[in-house]
Design a protein around this motif. Structure first.
Motif, PDB file in Angstrom:
ATOM      1  N   MET A 160       0.821  -1.210   0.000  1.00  0.00           N
ATOM      2  CA  MET A 160       0.000   0.000   0.000  1.00  0.00           C
ATOM      3  C   MET A 160       0.854   1.259   0.000  1.00  0.00           C
ATOM      4  N   VAL A 161       0.534   2.171  -0.904  1.00  0.00           N
ATOM      5  CA  VAL A 161       1.212   3.460  -1.002  1.00  0.00           C
ATOM      6  C   VAL A 161       0.316   4.534  -0.405  1.00  0.00           C
ATOM      7  N   SER A 162       0.891   5.378   0.437  1.00  0.00           N
ATOM      8  CA  SER A 162       0.152   6.519   0.979  1.00  0.00           C
ATOM      9  C   SER A 162       1.128   7.581   1.464  1.00  0.00           C
ATOM     10  N   HIS A 163       0.669   8.825   1.417  1.00  0.00           N
ATOM     11  CA  HIS A 163       1.449   9.905   2.040  1.00  0.00           C
ATOM     12  C   HIS A 163       0.960  10.143   3.464  1.00  0.00           C
ATOM     13  N   ASP A 164      -0.110   9.419   3.845  1.00  0.00           N
ATOM     14  CA  ASP A 164      -0.767   9.627   5.137  1.00  0.00           C
ATOM     15  C   ASP A 164      -0.287   8.576   6.134  1.00  0.00           C
ATOM     16  N   LEU A 165       0.496   8.996   7.103  1.00  0.00           N
ATOM     17  CA  LEU A 165       1.033   8.066   8.099  1.00  0.00           C
ATOM     18  C   LEU A 165      -0.066   7.419   8.938  1.00  0.00           C
ATOM     19  N   ALA A 166      -1.144   8.139   9.185  1.00  0.00           N
ATOM     20  CA  ALA A 166      -2.232   7.563   9.973  1.00  0.00           C
ATOM     21  C   ALA A 166      -2.869   6.395   9.232  1.00  0.00           C
ATOM     22  N   VAL A 167      -3.029   6.523   7.923  1.00  0.00           N
ATOM     23  CA  VAL A 167      -3.591   5.441   7.103  1.00  0.00           C
ATOM     24  C   VAL A 167      -2.670   4.232   7.129  1.00  0.00           C
ATOM     25  N   ILE A 168      -1.384   4.472   6.931  1.00  0.00           N
ATOM     26  CA  ILE A 168      -0.415   3.376   6.931  1.00  0.00           C
ATOM     27  C   ILE A 168      -0.362   2.709   8.303  1.00  0.00           C
ATOM     28  N   GLY A 169      -0.391   3.504   9.361  1.00  0.00           N
ATOM     29  CA  GLY A 169      -0.360   2.951  10.707  1.00  0.00           C
ATOM     30  C   GLY A 169      -1.575   2.093  11.004  1.00  0.00           C
ATOM     31  N   HIS A 170      -2.713   2.457  10.430  1.00  0.00           N
ATOM     32  CA  HIS A 170      -3.952   1.701  10.642  1.00  0.00           C
ATOM     33  C   HIS A 170      -3.984   0.418   9.822  1.00  0.00           C
TER      34      HIS A 170
END
Length: 249
Positions: free
Chosen positions: A197-207
């Protein structure tokens, strides 16, 4: 078992003086059933790695191994697409505007050589929380979240083992993002999927992720567990900078 192995991956655009090195020496492995994140600012090379895996990057070197299958060049065979599918950032752009949901899913199932299309279409719609009432609608008749659910159903049609998720919620309203992330979490559990998964959002990645790699200017500067992220224990200065920025935001 390792589902995806990336070793010393370089990806570039152009030649000579016009060459731009988008990814430089990236290495990481994703275990079967794991959810692995790539995080960093725009232009850090995250999505380019996904494009190299799927054969959409113009030029690359290094090693990409998918379930023991070494990839070369840009051409991907049918076995690859039975194993790996991608969900793109913009659910409207990734769906044909003149094709109904039924056409989108039926054509995908047919391309994968599957039969019993009607039953499979209904099962896919149920799996992504839409149901039969959406079957004959066009993309413009759907909300952004509903379109992304159709895109996820299309990715699941060939029963892949690995999903590549390229910012799958960034084009959606904040109120809908959590619904799609929870859907992806449920689907991973139900189908035993592996996620990159690619994201610039750390909260999304952490979840969403078990582990993640932090990218800066085409390079992976740190690989850490999601627990390390949540405990704010990143080691690399750039990782700490990203964390601090996300906390402030």
């Amino acid at each position: 078992m390792t589902a995806l192995q990336i070793d010393t991956l370089d990806v570039w655009f152009g030649d000579g003086y016009d060459r731009v090195d988008a990814v430089k020496g990236a290495s990481f492995a994703v275990a079967e059933g794991e959810s692995f994140g790539l995080v960093g600012e725009s232009g850090s090379g995250k999505s380019t790695i996904l494009r190299a895996i799927t054969g959409l990057a113009p030029a690359w070197s290094g090693s990409i191994i998918v379930e023991g299958m070494a990839l070369t060049g840009r051409k991907r065979n049918r076995a690859f697409y039975k194993t790996v599918q991608m969900v793109f950032q913009d659910p409207y752009a990734s769906l044909h505007p003149r094709h109904t949901v039924d056409q989108v899913l039926s054509e995908t199932l047919t391309l994968h050589g599957l039969t019993d299309i009607d039953t499979r279409v209904m099962k896919l719609l149920d799996d992504v929380g839409l149901g039969g009432k959406f079957r004959f609608r066009y993309p413009h008749q759907l909300s952004g979240g509903q379109r992304q659910r159709v895109a996820i159903a299309r990715a699941l049609a060939g029963e892949p083992d690995i999903l590549l998720l390229d910012e799958p919620t960034s084009a959606l309203d904040v109120s809908v993002q959590a619904e799609i992330l929870n859907l992806l979490t449920d689907l991973r559990d139900e189908h035993g999927l592996t996620y990159l998964m690619v994201s610039h959002d750390l909260a999304v990645i952490g979840h969403m992720c078990d582990r993640l790699a932090v990218m800066k200017e085409g390079e992976i500067v740190e690989v850490m567990t999601a627990d390390t992220l949540r405990q704010n224990n990143a080691q690399h200065p750039y990782s700490r900078e990203l964390l601090n920025a996300s906390i402030v935001a």
